[in-house]
Design an enzyme around this catalytic site. Structure first.
Site, PDB file in Angstrom:
ATOM      1  N   LYS A 106       0.841  -1.198   0.000  1.00 44.87           N
ATOM      2  CA  LYS A 106       0.000   0.000   0.000  1.00 44.87           C
ATOM      3  C   LYS A 106       0.883   1.258   0.000  1.00 44.87           C
ATOM      4  O   LYS A 106       0.681   2.182  -0.779  1.00 44.87           O
ATOM      5  CB  LYS A 106      -0.889  -0.040   1.250  1.00 44.87           C
ATOM      6  CG  LYS A 106      -1.787   1.166   1.410  1.00 44.87           C
ATOM      7  CD  LYS A 106      -2.600   1.037   2.695  1.00 44.87           C
ATOM      8  CE  LYS A 106      -3.222   2.374   3.053  1.00 44.87           C
ATOM      9  NZ  LYS A 106      -3.793   2.361   4.389  1.00 44.87           N
ATOM     10  N   TYR A 146      -2.774 -23.720   9.640  1.00 39.77           N
ATOM     11  CA  TYR A 146      -2.365 -23.444   8.251  1.00 39.77           C
ATOM     12  C   TYR A 146      -3.571 -23.026   7.414  1.00 39.77           C
ATOM     13  O   TYR A 146      -3.570 -21.977   6.776  1.00 39.77           O
ATOM     14  CB  TYR A 146      -1.724 -24.708   7.686  1.00 39.77           C
ATOM     15  CG  TYR A 146      -1.189 -24.582   6.273  1.00 39.77           C
ATOM     16  CD1 TYR A 146      -0.009 -23.877   6.014  1.00 39.77           C
ATOM     17  CD2 TYR A 146      -1.835 -25.204   5.207  1.00 39.77           C
ATOM     18  CE1 TYR A 146       0.494 -23.778   4.718  1.00 39.77           C
ATOM     19  CE2 TYR A 146      -1.337 -25.112   3.912  1.00 39.77           C
ATOM     20  CZ  TYR A 146      -0.163 -24.404   3.671  1.00 39.77           C
ATOM     21  OH  TYR A 146       0.331 -24.318   2.385  1.00 39.77           O
ATOM     22  N   THR A 176       2.454 -29.326  -5.013  1.00 42.72           N
ATOM     23  CA  THR A 176       3.514 -29.130  -5.997  1.00 42.72           C
ATOM     24  C   THR A 176       4.799 -29.787  -5.498  1.00 42.72           C
ATOM     25  O   THR A 176       5.082 -29.753  -4.302  1.00 42.72           O
ATOM     26  CB  THR A 176       3.718 -27.623  -6.238  1.00 42.72           C
ATOM     27  OG1 THR A 176       2.478 -27.084  -6.689  1.00 42.72           O
ATOM     28  CG2 THR A 176       4.794 -27.359  -7.272  1.00 42.72           C
TER      29      THR A 176
END
Ligand code: NAD
Ligand code: UDP
Length: 312
Positions: A106, A146, A176
């Protein structure tokens, strides 16, 4: 000429180190931030020869200031044994890490990408999972530090975008794998390969009928970088993963076949709340990113097995 200055949090981890390498190769300047909880300097030390690469030891739960064009926020342990080791810290990493990186984005008007996860779908009752599905997560179970941490991070990303016009992207990464996973990472692909190569028992949790869909690291990073560079008003969340779905027993048998190992398969208790099935619907990624995976499981496993053979 340097294209962009990019911050990668969690840059010394499995995905982060490949991402740093790739972004440097594409002509960017890269700053890798990591506290080395599950990542290692070894994963990125070869990049230090490049004058456009920098490593910084820092914890994302603490504010951080830097001038960059883009931030990839990957800092967070991803393996169940590691994220459950200190669950409070895992929540802090996802939530305070998101607040710190969004606050930074920001202030400096950078674009920021959040590495979210298929775990936001929990143990899914909708199969395959589309982005519209809200998920089925136990808020007080062992995986919640998590799952809920990543869900709150998505909430923060969306609201910094709506409230403060921060430019955001959210990728939901499905399982992955690939070279540079830590041999003691604890996730299934590296566990099975290391066990098979060492002639140790292959540990299947439960009866091995639970499924996952495995994406090779190179494919995943293609999707992630395409998302960062996608049109401004496409923010996700978008699933990125390989829809090829396998049971853990099929995975174990494939690893045994490809390694030629004589390891035995043994069955151990299924951890609580372990999702029984998982498969991404990737229609949105196909449409918006022009992306789909290209590396089938067998080919990706061969590359990963070669890596672990040379490693040990
Ligand atoms: P990894 O554990 O290898 O990498 C995570 C990195 O973050 C490590 O280098 C670790 O040291 C660092 N880290 C952890 N806590 C930190 C903190 N508080 N401050 C700074 N650094 C910190 O895991 P990975 O597979 O490379 O995952 C990378 C990201 O992708 C994670 O956010 C993970 O949740 C997400 N993801 C990965 C997968 C996958 O299958 N690999 C799937 C879904 C989501
Ligand atoms: N798993 C297994 N043996 C192992 C490690 C994991 O059977 O040695 C199982 C685990 O119970 C889960 C699946 O493999 O059903 C994927 O586990 P991983 O930790 O890789 O990822 P996640 O559960 O977060 O998808």
């Amino acid at each position: 000429m340097i294209k962009k200055k990019i911050l990668v949090t969690g840059g010394a981890g499995f995905l982060g180190s490949h991402l740093c390498e790739r972004l440097l190769r594409e002509g960017n300047e890269v700053v890798c931030l990591d506290n080395y909880f599950t990542g290692q300097k070894q994963n990125v030390v070869h990049l230090l020869e490049n004058p456009f690469f920098e490593m910084i030891r820092h914890d994302v739960t603490m504010p951080f200031f830097i001038e960059v064009d883009e931030i990839y926020n990957l800092a967070c342990p991803a393996s169940p044994i590691h994220y459950q080791y200190n669950p409070i810290k895992t929540v802090k990493t996802s939530v305070m890490g998101a607040i710190n990186m969004l606050g930074l984005a920001k202030r400096i008007k950078a674009k920021v990408l959040q590495a979210s996860t298929s775990e936001v779908y929990g143990d899914p009752e909708v199969h395959p999972q589309t982005e519209e599905y809200w998920g089925h997560v136990n808020p007080i179970g062992p995986r919640s530090c998590y799952d809920e941490g990543k869900r709150v991070a998505e909430t923060l990303f969306i609201n910094y975008h709506k409230q403060n016009d921060v430019r955001i992207k959210i990728i939901r990464i499905f399982n992955t794998y690939g070279p540079r996973m830590h041999p003691h990472d604890g996730r299934v692909v590296s566990n099975f390969i290391v066990q098979a190569l060492d002639g140790e028992d292959i540990t299947i949790y439960g009866d091995g009928s639970q499924t996952r869909s495995f994406c090779y690291v190179d494919d995943l990073l293609d999707g992630m970088i395409r998302l960062m560079n996608s049109r401004e008003d496409f923010i996700g969340p978008v699933n990125v993963g390989n829809p090829g779905e396998f049971t853990m027993l099929e995975l174990a048998e494939l690893v045994l076949k490809l390694t030629g190992s004589r390891s035995k398969i043994v069955y151990m208790p299924l951890p609580a709340d372990d999702p029984l099935q998982r498969q991404p619907n990737i229609e949105l990624a196909r449409k918006e990113l022009g992306w789909e995976p290209t590396i089938p499981l067998e080919e990706g496993l061969r590359k990963t097995i070669d890596y672990f053979k040379n490693f040990s």
